[in-house]
Enzyme design. Structure first.
Site, PDB file in Angstrom:
ATOM      1  N   GLU A  99      18.436  32.556  33.724  1.00 42.63           N
ATOM      2  CA  GLU A  99      18.089  33.005  35.077  1.00 42.63           C
ATOM      3  C   GLU A  99      19.331  33.476  35.805  1.00 42.63           C
ATOM      4  O   GLU A  99      19.299  34.447  36.568  1.00 42.63           O
ATOM      5  CB  GLU A  99      17.418  31.868  35.855  1.00 42.63           C
ATOM      6  CG  GLU A  99      16.046  31.481  35.347  1.00 42.63           C
ATOM      7  CD  GLU A  99      16.072  30.676  34.055  1.00 42.63           C
ATOM      8  OE1 GLU A  99      17.149  30.176  33.668  1.00 42.63           O
ATOM      9  OE2 GLU A  99      15.008  30.548  33.426  1.00 42.63           O
ATOM     10  N   HIS A 110       6.550  22.752  37.592  1.00 41.03           N
ATOM     11  CA  HIS A 110       5.752  23.986  37.570  1.00 41.03           C
ATOM     12  C   HIS A 110       4.933  24.100  38.843  1.00 41.03           C
ATOM     13  O   HIS A 110       3.849  24.661  38.837  1.00 41.03           O
ATOM     14  CB  HIS A 110       4.822  24.019  36.347  1.00 41.03           C
ATOM     15  CG  HIS A 110       5.546  24.106  35.040  1.00 41.03           C
ATOM     16  ND1 HIS A 110       6.006  23.001  34.379  1.00 41.03           N
ATOM     17  CD2 HIS A 110       5.917  25.170  34.290  1.00 41.03           C
ATOM     18  CE1 HIS A 110       6.621  23.371  33.267  1.00 41.03           C
ATOM     19  NE2 HIS A 110       6.591  24.685  33.180  1.00 41.03           N
TER      20      HIS A 110
END
Ligand SMILES: Cc1ncc(C[n+]2csc(CCOP(=O)(O)OP(=O)(O)O)c2C)c(N)n1
Lengths: 404, 325
Positions: free
Chosen positions: B60, B130
């Site tokens: 990322e 999540h």
């Protein structure tokens, strides 16, 4: 010309660049597909007990994976991840360690945890996030952990365990450094193994973790599971150069690549790596090559990104290969194996049903462990929530009946 | 008009951008041939080639560093972070680099061409890694814009506006609604102005303010409240940064009451900023204290998600408390 520390100046007068693939790292292979020892290889020193336990772990995990994959399709658990194709890599590496060595895993290493003694019920309780789950029902299925078994609880963000493993291993070593002389008294009694995928090896944490381990000489075994895919991304879109192993070399870490479908090769490599880490107090990198035979997880469908042909080309079953060797050693026979499988299947189903019936964690589990003790604002929020649930018990059936 | 779900709407906005600008690139983990784990980028690689729609290595920090460079060059950089929970490895690139590129260089360089798309929020049994709603972390950083759509129509129009906007923007997509929310969406290009809230429903007694997936909850509560004779004005904030103080203040001046609801933990959530600003703007018009119905100050749980989330019952309880104050 000055010589910056740690760089060998091998002066040359040609304008030459070293190619990314110039370093080709060999792959250790010991077992043939027929279960024989390769003619030019040497079998590792593995006892019958260890070999049998290793096999039983792989067999168990294969059956657990099959059943839980099915249970997810039936909607009984929300998510699952199997380790199809990587059983030998994970189990054999765990088998080569000491029970008290630390394991810091990514998520696809249930076999290592079972090898350590995590019980069927413990697996199930975690997957059903019930009140018996050691993690108190907070994380998705497969995020196991056990202090007793020296298995650090899984965290989903990829790669975060890698520099942590370096730090943990450094702690294991620092105990063995004489305060006066600063000398290492070896061997270090316990080391750390850190598992991660070839995908996770792209994260910044990987580079930070390896570099720290190399510079500060932490007794950590980095175990890269190169299974060809990170979800849908094939390894050739993940990295260039010669695999993850070449990075270990680049960081100045002793490195080996093994056939991850070969339990004996993985065992031998890890045994040696442990010896290096514990006697010299330094890191080692093992890159295991074993194709991910199944889907990434139950949320994934690999038919969307890889062909049946490709899958067929990689059909080596690490469990069968090892089984053939065990049979040739006369340590196992087909009949007992088949019977054991039946019994395990029944155990798994029974445990699944047991875990399904255990109630979910009580409301208290929502606020405990955020801090060592809940801070005042959290206590207020909790009291308000309890009052709210008492007023609307039907809307919160999991916890309402148990609020005092 | 066509019936689309949110994923189609997002795909359509990206598709238009790719057509419009020959150097626009879509990239992130698994976004290439596979179309992303939620399939928001499906079909784009076939259409625009591997050099413009590609899988990145799993980093990322790398994605955002690369995106900053690409945007600084002048190409629209359409970066995907697979889950908002995994945006944190890129935090430094976003808050120290994307956000400050223009300021620190006296606008010699800027990354106005950067758009970061990322699925956020709970409701998918995803547990703590999540389900997070990290908008407030970024809202504390000058130089970024932050946008959250609530349905397919908004998603396409707002995403197009983010892409055209000459500032780095983070576009948080409510993943629970990706497929669940469908509606009529124009196939052609359109944009929805950034920084403007939308009054979704007029009312007189209390203002309910939310964004993204939480809009569904407050709309549902407003319906229940009206059955009990309470008239709610429902507003979708849409842009977290900059945010539309004027529309909210106007509404609260009329209703005298404000309830802000978001999934993220209450402490230092964006609701806190709204409450502070609105009490200053509307102090003399307030009939009751501004209330917040939010997540608890805990990580996002798995088994006890229902207890944790700000649901309609909790919003309703706040409405009653506000009315009875
Ligand atoms: C920081 C971060 N980014 C993205 C994800 C989403 N994600 C979960 S698993 C995965 C693929 C990992 O692949 P690899 O490391 O090769 O391991 P494998 O699944 O092949 O065993 C991704 C992208 C994540 N968990 N964490």
């Amino acid at each position: 010309m000055s010589n910056p520390n740690n760089v060998s100046l091998n002066i040359n007068h040609d304008l030459t660049f070293i190619d990314g693939h110039a370093l080709t790292i060999p792959t250790l292979s010991i077992l043939t597909e027929d279960g024989d020892i390769h003619p030019s290889a040497t079998a590792p020193d593995i006892s019958k007990n260890t070999a049998i336990k290793l096999y039983e772990t792989m067999r168990f995990i294969r059956l657990l994976d099959e059943r839980m994959q099915g249970a997810q399709r039936q909607g009984r658990v929300s998510f699952y991840m199997q380790c199809l194709g990587e059983e030998a890599a994970v189990t054999a590496s765990a088998a080569a360690l000491d029970q008290d060595d630390m394991i810091m895993a990514q998520y696809r290493e249930q076999a290592a945890l079972h090898y350590r003694g995590f019980t069927l019920d413990q697996f199930m309780n975690q997957m059903f996030s019930n009140e018996l789950d050691l993690g108190k029902g907070r994380q998705m299925p497969i995020h196991y952990g056990s202090k007793e078994l020296n298995y650090m609880t899984i965290s989903s963000p990829l790669g975060t365990q890698i520099p942590q493993a370096t730090g943990y291993a450094y702690g294991q070593k620092v105990k063995h450094i004489d305060a006066k002389s600063g000398e290492l008294e070896s061997p270090i009694d316990n080391v750390t193994i850190c598992y991660f995928g070839e995908g996770a090896a792209s994260e910044g944490d990987f580079h930070a973790g390896l570099n720290m381990a190399a510079v500060h000489k932490a007794p950590v075994i980095f175990f890269a599971r190169n299974n060809g895919y990170a979800i849908s991304t094939p390894a050739d879109e993940q990295f260039k150069g010669d695999g993850i192993a070449s990075r270990g070399v680049g960081y100045g870490i002793k490195t080996i690549r093994v056939d991850g479908s070969d339990a004996l090769a993985v065992f031998a490599a890890t045994q040696k790596a442990r010896e290096i880490a514990s006697t010299h107090g330094e890191p080692v990198l093992i890159e295991s090559i074993a194709y991910r035979l199944g889907a990434h997880s139950t949320s994934d469908d690999p038919s969307g990104y890889r062909s049946k042909d490709e899958e067929a080309n990689h059909k080596v079953c690490p469990i069968d290969k090892f089984k053939k060797w065990l049979i040739k050693q006369d340590w196992l026979n087909e009949e007992d194996d088949a019977k054991a499988k039946e019994a395990i299947r029944e155990d798994i189903l029974a445990a699944l049903k047991r875990a399904e019936k255990v109630q979910k964690p009580a409301l208290e589990a929502l606020i405990s462990d955020v801090y060592d003790t809940p801070i005042p604002s959290l206590v207020r929020q909790y009291d308000d929530l309890k009052a709210h649930i008492k007023q609307h018990p039907d809307a919160y059936p999991i916890t309402a009946g148990r609020i005092k | 008009m066509a019936k689309m779900n949110m994923l189609h709407a997002i795909n359509s906005a990206l598709d238009i951008t790719m057509q419009e600008h020959p150097q626009a690139c879509v990239f992130g983990e698994d976004v290439g041939y596979f179309g992303g784990v939620f399939r928001a980028t499906s079909g784009l690689q076939e259409k625009y080639g591997k050099h413009r729609v590609f899988n990145t290595p799993l980093t990322e920090q790398g994605i955002l560093g690369f995106a900053n460079g690409l945007a600084a060059f002048g190409a629209p950089a359409l970066a995907e972070i697979q889950f908002a929970d995994y945006i944190f490895p890129a935090f430094d690139q976003i808050v120290n680099e994307s956000a400050k590129f223009r300021y620190r260089s006296g606008n010699e360089f800027n990354v106005g061409n950067l758009t970061i798309r990322t699925p956020y929020g709970g409701g998918i049994a995803g547990g703590l890694y999540h389900s997070q709603s990290p908008e407030a972390y970024f809202a504390h950083t000058p130089g970024l814009k932050i946008v959250v759509p609530r349905n397919p129509y908004q998603a396409k129009g707002l995403l197009r506006a983010c892409i055209k906007d000459d500032n780095p923007v983070i576009f948080f997509e409510p993943k629970r609604l990706y497929r669940a929310s469908t509606g009529e969406v124009p196939e052609e290009d359109y944009s929805i102005e950034l920084g403007k809230a939308e009054v979704v429903q007029q009312g007189t007694d209390v203002t309910l303010l939310a964004w993204g997936a939480q809009m569904e909850i407050v709309e549902q509560t407003a319906k229940q409240a009206s059955e009990q004779g309470i008239s709610c004005e429902v507003i979708d904030l849409r842009s977290i940064l900059p945010w539309d103080v004027e529309t909210i203040a106007k509404s609260v001046t009329k209703t005298g009451r404000l309830i802000v609801s978001h999934e993220a933990p209450i402490t230092n959530g964006f609701g806190a900023e709204i409450a502070a600003t609105i009490q200053q703007e509307c102090f003399l018009h307030l009939e009751s204290p501004i209330m917040r119905v939010c997540g608890l100050d805990t990580p996002y749980p798995l088994a006890l998600e229902k207890e944790y989330v700000p649901d309609a019952l909790k919003v309703m309880a706040a409405i009653k408390q506000s009315m009875d104050f």
